[in-house]
Design an enzyme around this catalytic site. Sequence first.
Site, short mmCIF file in Angstrom:
data_model
loop_
_atom_site.label_atom_id
_atom_site.label_comp_id
_atom_site.label_asym_id
_atom_site.label_seq_id
_atom_site.Cartn_x
_atom_site.Cartn_y
_atom_site.Cartn_z
N GLY A 1 -4.92 6.78 0.73
CA GLY A 1 -4.61 5.52 1.40
C GLY A 1 -5.87 4.88 1.96
O GLY A 1 -6.05 3.65 1.89
N LYS A 2 -6.76 5.70 2.49
CA LYS A 2 -8.02 5.18 3.04
C LYS A 2 -8.87 4.54 1.94
O LYS A 2 -9.44 3.46 2.14
CB LYS A 2 -8.79 6.33 3.72
CG LYS A 2 -10.12 5.92 4.29
CD LYS A 2 -10.71 7.03 5.12
CE LYS A 2 -12.14 6.80 5.55
NZ LYS A 2 -12.64 5.45 5.64
N GLY B 1 -6.57 11.29 1.89
CA GLY B 1 -7.59 10.24 1.90
C GLY B 1 -7.39 9.14 0.87
O GLY B 1 -8.25 8.25 0.76
N TYR C 1 -3.08 2.03 10.05
CA TYR C 1 -3.93 0.83 10.01
C TYR C 1 -4.85 0.72 11.22
O TYR C 1 -5.94 0.14 11.13
CB TYR C 1 -3.05 -0.42 9.84
CG TYR C 1 -2.43 -0.46 8.47
CD1 TYR C 1 -3.20 -0.77 7.35
CD2 TYR C 1 -1.09 -0.13 8.27
CE1 TYR C 1 -2.66 -0.76 6.08
CE2 TYR C 1 -0.53 -0.12 7.01
CZ TYR C 1 -1.33 -0.44 5.92
OH TYR C 1 -0.79 -0.42 4.66
N GLY D 1 -2.00 12.18 2.75
CA GLY D 1 -2.78 13.04 3.65
C GLY D 1 -4.05 13.56 3.02
O GLY D 1 -4.69 14.48 3.54
N VAL E 1 0.87 -1.19 0.00
CA VAL E 1 0.00 0.00 0.00
C VAL E 1 0.90 1.23 0.00
O VAL E 1 1.73 1.43 0.90
CB VAL E 1 -0.92 0.03 1.24
CG1 VAL E 1 -1.70 1.34 1.28
CG2 VAL E 1 -1.87 -1.16 1.21
N VAL F 1 1.17 5.55 -1.46
CA VAL F 1 0.59 6.75 -2.09
C VAL F 1 1.75 7.68 -2.40
O VAL F 1 2.68 7.84 -1.59
CB VAL F 1 -0.42 7.43 -1.12
CG1 VAL F 1 -0.94 8.74 -1.70
CG2 VAL F 1 -1.58 6.48 -0.80
C1 LIG Z 1 0.87 5.15 4.83
C2 LIG Z 1 0.18 5.74 3.60
C3 LIG Z 1 -0.25 4.62 2.66
C4 LIG Z 1 -1.06 6.53 4.05
O1 LIG Z 1 -1.73 7.02 2.91
P1 LIG Z 1 -2.40 8.47 2.92
O2 LIG Z 1 -3.11 8.64 1.63
O3 LIG Z 1 -1.39 9.49 3.29
O4 LIG Z 1 -3.44 8.30 4.12
P2 LIG Z 1 -4.88 8.98 4.25
O5 LIG Z 1 -4.79 10.41 3.85
O6 LIG Z 1 -5.89 8.15 3.54
O7 LIG Z 1 -5.12 8.88 5.83
C5 LIG Z 1 -6.22 8.17 6.41
C6 LIG Z 1 -6.14 8.39 7.91
O8 LIG Z 1 -4.94 7.79 8.41
C7 LIG Z 1 -4.13 8.76 9.09
N1 LIG Z 1 -2.74 8.45 8.80
C8 LIG Z 1 -2.11 8.49 7.61
N2 LIG Z 1 -0.83 8.08 7.73
C9 LIG Z 1 -0.66 7.81 9.05
C10 LIG Z 1 0.45 7.33 9.81
N3 LIG Z 1 1.64 7.07 9.25
N4 LIG Z 1 0.26 7.14 11.13
C11 LIG Z 1 -0.94 7.39 11.73
N5 LIG Z 1 -2.03 7.82 11.04
C12 LIG Z 1 -1.89 8.03 9.72
C13 LIG Z 1 -4.57 10.10 8.52
O9 LIG Z 1 -4.32 11.15 9.40
C14 LIG Z 1 -6.06 9.86 8.30
O10 LIG Z 1 -6.73 10.00 9.51
P3 LIG Z 1 -8.22 10.63 9.60
O11 LIG Z 1 -9.11 9.70 8.80
O12 LIG Z 1 -8.54 10.64 11.06
O13 LIG Z 1 -8.14 11.99 9.00
C15 LIG Z 1 1.10 6.76 2.88
O14 LIG Z 1 1.56 7.72 3.80
C16 LIG Z 1 2.29 6.13 2.20
O15 LIG Z 1 2.20 5.69 1.06
N6 LIG Z 1 3.45 6.11 2.87
C17 LIG Z 1 4.68 5.59 2.26
C18 LIG Z 1 4.58 4.14 1.98
C19 LIG Z 1 4.26 3.34 3.19
O16 LIG Z 1 4.93 3.47 4.20
N7 LIG Z 1 3.22 2.50 3.10
C20 LIG Z 1 2.74 1.66 4.19
C21 LIG Z 1 3.39 0.35 4.17
S1 LIG Z 1 2.88 -0.59 5.55
#
Ligand SMILES: CC(C)(COP(=O)(O)OP(=O)(O)OC[C@H]1O[C@@H](n2cnc3c(N)ncnc32)[C@H](O)[C@@H]1OP(=O)(O)O)[C@@H](O)C(=O)NCCC(=O)NCCS
Length: 140
Positions: A84-85, A82, A112, A80, A72, A74
């Site tokens: 990832g959600k 939405g 997660y 930030g 997963v 983004v």
């Molecule tokens: C982790 C990742 C997939 C999140 O995607 P994103 O599009 O930024 O997340 P979203 O905007 O959909 O966030 C959904 C919710 O999760 C929260 N959130 C996002 N990343 C977070 C984190 N690292 N820790 C805690 N909360 C987090 C957001 O604040 C949001 O909360 P809300 O619904 O209360 O507003 C993205 O940051 C990413 O691609 N990171 C790099 C790759 C990675 O590490 N992937 C995960 C592998 S396990």
Amino acid sequence: MNLRLQTDTAGISWEFVASILREAGMANFSPECHKQAFENSQTVIFVFDCEKLIGFGRALSDGTYQSAIYDVAVLPEYQGKGIGKIIVDKIVGSCPDCNIILYASPGNEGFYEKFNFRRMKTGMALFTDPGKMKNRGFTE
Ligand SMILES: CC(C)(COP(=O)(O)OP(=O)(O)OC[C@H]1O[C@@H](n2cnc3c(N)ncnc32)[C@H](O)[C@@H]1OP(=O)(O)O)[C@@H](O)C(=O)NCCC(=O)NCCS
């Protein structure tokens, strides 16, 4: 944003997928490897802003009661917002009666937890590079 979701692998740039995963520090495989991994996955989700690929994820599953989420990611400039959600919701919805496991990269556990994933007390892994995974904080 003009979001579009794709749930198959047609037309995907595997070079781009490989570069996103490499830059996120999540994987360092060839584009061909990622193509094979996504094509062999039960569920794939790709998110586009117009024609630009901005995020993706996939799940392995027996399609009945067990599933595992991988890859997963983004694009940094779209984090930030939405995306990832959307990806995780779509994967979770693809096998509603499944137990779903994953291992979050350190620092992303809270992401997660938003979807009600909980830390496992007995999770075990046989990694191909145990030293690297230990150094990265995945194992004891
Ligand atoms: C982790 C990742 C997939 C999140 O995607 P994103 O599009 O930024 O997340 P979203 O905007 O959909 O966030 C959904 C919710 O999760 C929260 N959130 C996002 N990343 C977070 C984190 N690292 N820790 C805690 N909360 C987090 C957001 O604040 C949001 O909360 P809300 O619904 O209360 O507003 C993205 O940051 C990413 O691609 N990171 C790099 C790759 C990675 O590490 N992937 C995960 C592998 S396990």
